[in-house]
Design a protein around this motif. Sequence first.
Motif, mmCIF file in Angstrom:
data_model
loop_
_atom_site.group_PDB
_atom_site.id
_atom_site.type_symbol
_atom_site.label_atom_id
_atom_site.label_comp_id
_atom_site.label_asym_id
_atom_site.label_seq_id
_atom_site.Cartn_x
_atom_site.Cartn_y
_atom_site.Cartn_z
ATOM 1 N N GLY A 97 -71.072 0.413 5.708
ATOM 2 C CA GLY A 97 -70.310 1.322 4.852
ATOM 3 C C GLY A 97 -70.802 1.238 3.424
ATOM 4 O O GLY A 97 -71.612 0.359 3.072
ATOM 5 N N PHE A 98 -70.317 2.159 2.620
ATOM 6 C CA PHE A 98 -70.758 2.257 1.232
ATOM 7 C C PHE A 98 -70.347 1.001 0.451
ATOM 8 O O PHE A 98 -69.376 0.325 0.809
ATOM 9 N N MET A 99 -71.089 0.754 -0.626
ATOM 10 C CA MET A 99 -70.728 -0.373 -1.514
ATOM 11 C C MET A 99 -69.241 -0.276 -1.870
ATOM 12 O O MET A 99 -68.752 0.809 -2.169
ATOM 13 N N PRO A 132 -81.016 -12.854 -8.071
ATOM 14 C CA PRO A 132 -80.041 -11.804 -7.755
ATOM 15 C C PRO A 132 -80.720 -10.526 -7.240
ATOM 16 O O PRO A 132 -81.918 -10.315 -7.498
ATOM 17 N N ILE A 133 -79.941 -9.687 -6.558
ATOM 18 C CA ILE A 133 -80.496 -8.445 -5.981
ATOM 19 C C ILE A 133 -81.117 -7.565 -7.070
ATOM 20 O O ILE A 133 -82.199 -6.995 -6.883
ATOM 21 N N ALA A 134 -80.454 -7.491 -8.218
ATOM 22 C CA ALA A 134 -80.985 -6.648 -9.301
ATOM 23 C C ALA A 134 -82.394 -7.105 -9.684
ATOM 24 O O ALA A 134 -83.271 -6.284 -9.966
ATOM 25 N N TYR A 144 -89.325 -3.209 -1.040
ATOM 26 C CA TYR A 144 -89.460 -4.629 -0.696
ATOM 27 C C TYR A 144 -88.106 -5.187 -0.249
ATOM 28 O O TYR A 144 -88.000 -5.869 0.776
ATOM 29 N N PHE A 145 -87.051 -4.838 -1.024
ATOM 30 C CA PHE A 145 -85.702 -5.302 -0.668
ATOM 31 C C PHE A 145 -85.299 -4.756 0.698
ATOM 32 O O PHE A 145 -84.743 -5.471 1.535
ATOM 33 N N ARG A 146 -85.594 -3.485 0.949
ATOM 34 C CA ARG A 146 -85.219 -2.863 2.231
ATOM 35 C C ARG A 146 -85.951 -3.548 3.391
ATOM 36 O O ARG A 146 -85.409 -3.656 4.489
ATOM 37 N N GLY A 167 -75.491 -4.947 3.933
ATOM 38 C CA GLY A 167 -75.671 -4.242 2.669
ATOM 39 C C GLY A 167 -75.479 -2.751 2.914
ATOM 40 O O GLY A 167 -75.743 -2.257 4.025
ATOM 41 N N GLY A 168 -75.023 -2.038 1.881
ATOM 42 C CA GLY A 168 -74.681 -0.621 2.040
ATOM 43 C C GLY A 168 -75.846 0.254 2.493
ATOM 44 O O GLY A 168 -75.636 1.325 3.078
ATOM 45 N N GLY A 169 -77.098 -0.191 2.262
ATOM 46 C CA GLY A 169 -78.246 0.651 2.601
ATOM 47 C C GLY A 169 -78.772 0.429 4.009
ATOM 48 O O GLY A 169 -79.646 1.179 4.479
ATOM 49 N N SER A 205 -73.710 -6.189 -10.255
ATOM 50 C CA SER A 205 -74.692 -6.804 -9.351
ATOM 51 C C SER A 205 -75.392 -5.784 -8.447
ATOM 52 O O SER A 205 -76.275 -6.142 -7.679
ATOM 53 N N ARG A 206 -74.967 -4.502 -8.494
ATOM 54 C CA ARG A 206 -75.564 -3.509 -7.585
ATOM 55 C C ARG A 206 -76.487 -2.568 -8.347
ATOM 56 O O ARG A 206 -76.020 -1.640 -9.024
ATOM 57 N N PRO A 207 -77.809 -2.771 -8.207
ATOM 58 C CA PRO A 207 -78.760 -1.975 -8.996
ATOM 59 C C PRO A 207 -78.634 -0.469 -8.756
ATOM 60 O O PRO A 207 -78.883 0.321 -9.664
ATOM 61 N N LYS A 224 -74.636 11.985 0.777
ATOM 62 C CA LYS A 224 -76.013 11.915 1.293
ATOM 63 C C LYS A 224 -76.127 10.880 2.415
ATOM 64 O O LYS A 224 -76.876 11.059 3.365
ATOM 65 N N ARG A 225 -75.387 9.788 2.276
ATOM 66 C CA ARG A 225 -75.506 8.719 3.267
ATOM 67 C C ARG A 225 -74.626 8.942 4.494
ATOM 68 O O ARG A 225 -74.880 8.361 5.555
ATOM 69 N N ARG A 226 -73.568 9.741 4.332
ATOM 70 C CA ARG A 226 -72.561 9.864 5.396
ATOM 71 C C ARG A 226 -73.159 10.160 6.775
ATOM 72 O O ARG A 226 -72.780 9.489 7.751
HETATM 73 C C1 S3P Z 1 -76.844 -1.477 -1.653
HETATM 74 C C2 S3P Z 1 -75.687 -2.170 -1.382
HETATM 75 C C3 S3P Z 1 -75.485 -3.559 -1.774
HETATM 76 C C4 S3P Z 1 -76.821 -4.305 -1.881
HETATM 77 C C5 S3P Z 1 -77.759 -3.567 -2.744
HETATM 78 C C6 S3P Z 1 -78.024 -2.131 -2.292
HETATM 79 C C7 S3P Z 1 -76.914 -0.051 -1.238
HETATM 80 O O1 S3P Z 1 -74.652 -4.207 -0.818
HETATM 81 O O2 S3P Z 1 -77.383 -4.503 -0.613
HETATM 82 O O3 S3P Z 1 -77.241 -3.586 -4.053
HETATM 83 O O4 S3P Z 1 -78.009 0.530 -1.306
HETATM 84 O O5 S3P Z 1 -75.870 0.521 -0.862
HETATM 85 P P1 S3P Z 1 -73.043 -3.941 -0.722
HETATM 86 O O6 S3P Z 1 -72.856 -2.693 0.098
HETATM 87 O O7 S3P Z 1 -72.555 -5.140 0.031
HETATM 88 O O8 S3P Z 1 -72.518 -3.827 -2.080
#
Ligand code: S3P
Length: 263
Positions: A97-99, A132-134, A144-146, A167-169, A205-207, A224-226
Amino acid sequence: MKTLETIRAQLNDCDSLLLDALTKRMACVDELIAYKKAHGMPILQPKQEALELSRLHEKLSENPYLDEIEEIYRSVIDSSKRVQARRLFPRSIFLIGFMGCGKSSVAAYLSQMLAMETVEMDAVLVERAGMPIADIFSRYGEEYFRNLESNLIVELGEQKGLIVSCGGGVPMRAENVKNMKQTGRVVLLTASPKTIYERVKDDTSRPILNGNMNIPYIADLQAKRRPHYEAAADVTVETDRKSVLEICEELIEKICALEAAQT
Ligand code: S3P
């Protein structure tokens, strides 16, 4: 004074009683599961657990070993919850789900209810990267994070009995969804853009949201994500105006119904 042999023999007797009682208790737990399944009752009832603990306190109020006995009793209850949870739901639960939709809070509460291990994906990635994620985003880029996320999903998809707060993505990549479904059920938590905004507005904390912290941006990204979220979800639970207990009870009911329908 008693002899050492006598004391040891008494301890042995106590252990035998304990082992018999524990075996009898596990058999009762099995019966309880069968009854709840047959009658479509909620599996894990936090109120019942609180009642059992208050009965223990009442019964042992004068007991000099109260603390030690309570510790053991809690672990007995935990193991019985774990057995119930595994019988009813032998897979992992992936929360998507979304952040700010409540994945972490729901994961923590579910882990108490089901005595299952919780994995917080973001926290694991932060710990492994040592930043940190940022910082991962700004130093190495989002791709890279993905990739780190996808690798972790492969690892987690090979295990069972976990509650994973994703994570939300994560559901944006089809391979992640496929790997989650290998051993788990995917549960989508939803919340309105306004609720999301209220929950995340003070967090930096969420870039993805830094510099975009407003309701229209959140609503737009959510839209867009739905389609990806909905395509990934085995069940969906709305979270607006619900307590975490209500959300967890609805979630358990829905995944157990899904399990029952498919077996
Ligand atoms: C992201 C969600 C974050 C984290 C990052 C990217 C996203 O996790 O993985 O900042 O793209 O939705 P949370 O959904 O736990 O906040």
